[in-house]
Design a protein around this motif. Structure first.
Motif, short mmCIF file in Angstrom:
data_model
loop_
_atom_site.label_atom_id
_atom_site.label_comp_id
_atom_site.label_asym_id
_atom_site.label_seq_id
_atom_site.Cartn_x
_atom_site.Cartn_y
_atom_site.Cartn_z
N GLY A 48 51.59 -38.80 -27.83
CA GLY A 48 52.85 -38.60 -27.13
C GLY A 48 52.87 -37.39 -26.22
O GLY A 48 53.91 -36.99 -25.72
N THR A 49 51.72 -36.78 -26.02
CA THR A 49 51.60 -35.62 -25.12
C THR A 49 50.44 -35.87 -24.17
O THR A 49 49.54 -36.66 -24.46
CB THR A 49 51.34 -34.33 -25.91
N PRO A 50 50.42 -35.16 -23.03
CA PRO A 50 49.29 -35.32 -22.11
C PRO A 50 47.99 -34.81 -22.73
O PRO A 50 47.99 -34.02 -23.67
CB PRO A 50 49.66 -34.46 -20.91
N PHE A 51 46.89 -35.25 -22.18
CA PHE A 51 45.57 -34.83 -22.63
C PHE A 51 45.45 -33.32 -22.47
O PHE A 51 45.79 -32.76 -21.44
CB PHE A 51 44.50 -35.56 -21.81
N TYR A 52 44.95 -32.64 -23.49
CA TYR A 52 45.00 -31.18 -23.53
C TYR A 52 44.08 -30.51 -22.51
O TYR A 52 44.34 -29.39 -22.08
CB TYR A 52 44.71 -30.66 -24.94
#
Length: 161
Positions: A48-52
């Protein structure tokens, strides 16, 4: 973001243990880390978050653009100082920014202060208007405005997902 990084480290450590349980080898850890990057990239939508690593890439891009702007503005300032026939008109102008957080405004102000030929004199109490002094308003203002807009775009990439 930190969860993805910690999971990547866990994958790397597991890879080292699966390769050879007797010794810890740096090349095995790096290989495991790269395998973890691929796995997390393929599965990052489930977090649920962008690729780090996208933010790390944006930080490197900001560093690269700042160094390029530093180099080009330094050459412009040297040309203005060393050419005896050159006349320049120092002056101030204001710029309204779209950055909101204190960190973003501070980063933009520091990037402008480090760029030769420009100084941030004041920031409005609301934090959205910069008052900037330029060594040569007539020649360097368009270049400086272009740099500010580029800095804003990259700072937004770094700070906001």
């Amino acid at each position: 973001m930190p969860v993805q990084f910690l999971l990547n480290l866990l994958i790397a450590v597991l890879w080292v243990f699966l390769k050879d349980a007797d010794t810890f080898k740096i090349p095995d850890f790096v290989t495991g880390f790269l395998i973890g990057v691929v796995i997390i990239f393929l599965m990052h939508r489930f977090f649920g978050t962008p690729f780090y690593l996208k933010r790390a890439y944006s930080m490197l891009k900001l560093l690269w653009i700042f160094n390029y702007e530093l180099w080009t503005s330094s050459i412009l300032i040297m040309k203005q100082i060393l050419l005896p026939s050159a006349t320049f008109e120092p002056g101030t102008f204001s710029y309204e920014t779209k950055l909101k957080s204190d960190w973003e405004v501070t980063a933009l102000a520091l990037l402008l202060m480090l760029t030769p030929g420009s100084v941030v004199l004041r920031i409005s109490p609301e934090g959205n208007v910069f008052y900037i002094h330029a060594m040569d308003v007539k020649d360097s203002k368009p270049i400086l405005l272009k740099s500010i807009q580029m800095y804003e775009k990259i700072i937004l990439e770094v700070t906001r997902p």
